[in-house]
Design a protein around this motif. Structure first.
Motif, PDB file in Angstrom:
ATOM      1  N   HIS A   1      -4.785   2.211   9.442  1.00  0.00           N
ATOM      2  CA  HIS A   1      -3.774   2.216   8.578  1.00  0.00           C
ATOM      3  C   HIS A   1      -3.338   3.285   7.775  1.00  0.00           C
ATOM      4  N   ASN A   2      -4.432   3.974   7.079  1.00  0.00           N
ATOM      5  CA  ASN A   2      -4.157   5.067   6.271  1.00  0.00           C
ATOM      6  C   ASN A   2      -3.573   6.430   7.018  1.00  0.00           C
TER       7      ASN A   2
ATOM      8  N   TYR B   1      -3.175  -3.060   8.037  1.00  0.00           N
ATOM      9  CA  TYR B   1      -4.144  -3.375   6.714  1.00  0.00           C
ATOM     10  C   TYR B   1      -4.372  -4.927   6.752  1.00  0.00           C
TER      11      TYR B   1
ATOM     12  N   CYS C   1      -0.241   4.467   9.538  1.00  0.00           N
ATOM     13  CA  CYS C   1       0.697   3.479   8.480  1.00  0.00           C
ATOM     14  C   CYS C   1       1.605   2.490   9.542  1.00  0.00           C
TER      15      CYS C   1
ATOM     16  N   THR D   1       0.941  -1.080  -0.114  1.00  0.00           N
ATOM     17  CA  THR D   1      -0.189  -0.034  -0.011  1.00  0.00           C
ATOM     18  C   THR D   1       0.998   1.183  -0.099  1.00  0.00           C
ATOM     19  N   HIS D   2       0.336   2.312   0.094  1.00  0.00           N
ATOM     20  CA  HIS D   2       0.955   3.643   0.140  1.00  0.00           C
ATOM     21  C   HIS D   2       1.880   3.840   1.320  1.00  0.00           C
ATOM     22  N   CYS D   3       1.463   3.109   2.391  1.00  0.00           N
ATOM     23  CA  CYS D   3       2.228   3.165   3.386  1.00  0.00           C
ATOM     24  C   CYS D   3       3.586   2.500   3.487  1.00  0.00           C
TER      25      CYS D   3
END
Length: 256
Positions: free
Chosen positions: A205-206, A214, A209, A61-63
């Protein structure tokens, strides 16, 4: 639950013929089990396939933190997983519609209020949203997929709440057992809690992070799917002694 007085010959046969066309008899319990096994087995196959073939793509993911399970959206976005999932959902759609028609016909005779209409309309909207979010993956059109997912969660939760309410109405008329109503209520509460937990894990999560959130979000999604299928089977258990009588232009349940 009271039984219908309707009876037909050759109950042991799955198909027979008449002057008005071919007739099929299916056990309601078997139809419900098939409709649940299709997405359940597809989910297991897709998870295992994704972990084996697309682990990085579906857990990244973006994290950029470590995760161990893919979300449902990531799970069904790549091949061959998306084809497995789409096939299972497509095959399970019509058995669900058959069950929906059966529920409506059965309950309308026992409760002629608008609740008999409302619960099946919401049920159909739930199925429609599931079909849309399945056909349109997050890679195809993220906005449509996201909105369909939110709509599915909303309608599936509402469906459970209204179905429990209708079951309580039928309980007062002695067409439903108290145990079955309590089980539906318990499953509804578990579903709601699982949805809330999934939302919390996704937000954490978003925003934070942190590794693992997730994965917990994905696990909650899996639980939501299983609880949803369990609820549908629980509803069908009220018709465990019934058969689906199917012939061209007609579909109704009869007592075995």
């Amino acid at each position: 639950m009271e039984s219908d007085d309707t009876s037909v010959p050759m109950l042991g046969s799955q198909t027979t013929s008449s002057s008005r066309g071919r007739v099929s008899l299916l056990k309601v319990r078997h139809v419900s089990i098939i409709a649940s096994l299709l997405p359940a087995s597809a989910l297991i196959i897709c998870v295992l396939t994704s972990l084996h073939m697309h682990f990085y793509q579906t857990t990244n993911t973006h994290c950029k933190v470590k995760n161990w399970l893919p979300s449902l959206s990531a799970l069904v976005a790549l091949r061959p997983e998306k084809y497995i999932w789409k096939t299972a959902v497509a095959l399970h759609f019509w058995p669900r519609v058959m069950m929906m028609v059966t529920y409506f016909q059965y309950n309308r005779m026992r409760d002629s209020s608008f609740w008999s209409w409302l619960v099946e309309i919401i049920f159909f909207l739930e199925l429609t949203c599931l079909t849309v979010l399945t056909c349109v993956t997050s890679l195809d059109n993220f906005r449509v997929h996201r909105n369909s997912f939110f709509a599915f969660i909303a309608f599936s939760t509402l469906h459970m709440v209204v179905r429990v309410h209708q079951s309580r109405r039928l309980l007062k008329r002695n067409y439903m057992t108290l145990t079955l109503v309590k089980r539906k209520l318990m499953i509804t509460v578990l579903y709601f809690v699982s949805v809330i937990l999934a939302a919390l894990m996704y937000i954490m999560h978003n925003t934070l992070c942190i590794a693992g959130f997730y994965t917990l979000f994905a696990l909650c999604e899996y639980i939501v799917v299983i609880i949803n299928l369990t609820f549908h089977n629980l509803v069908a258990s009220n018709f465990s002694d019934h058969l689906l009588f199917i012939k061209p232009g007609e579909l109704f349940a009869i007592s075995a």
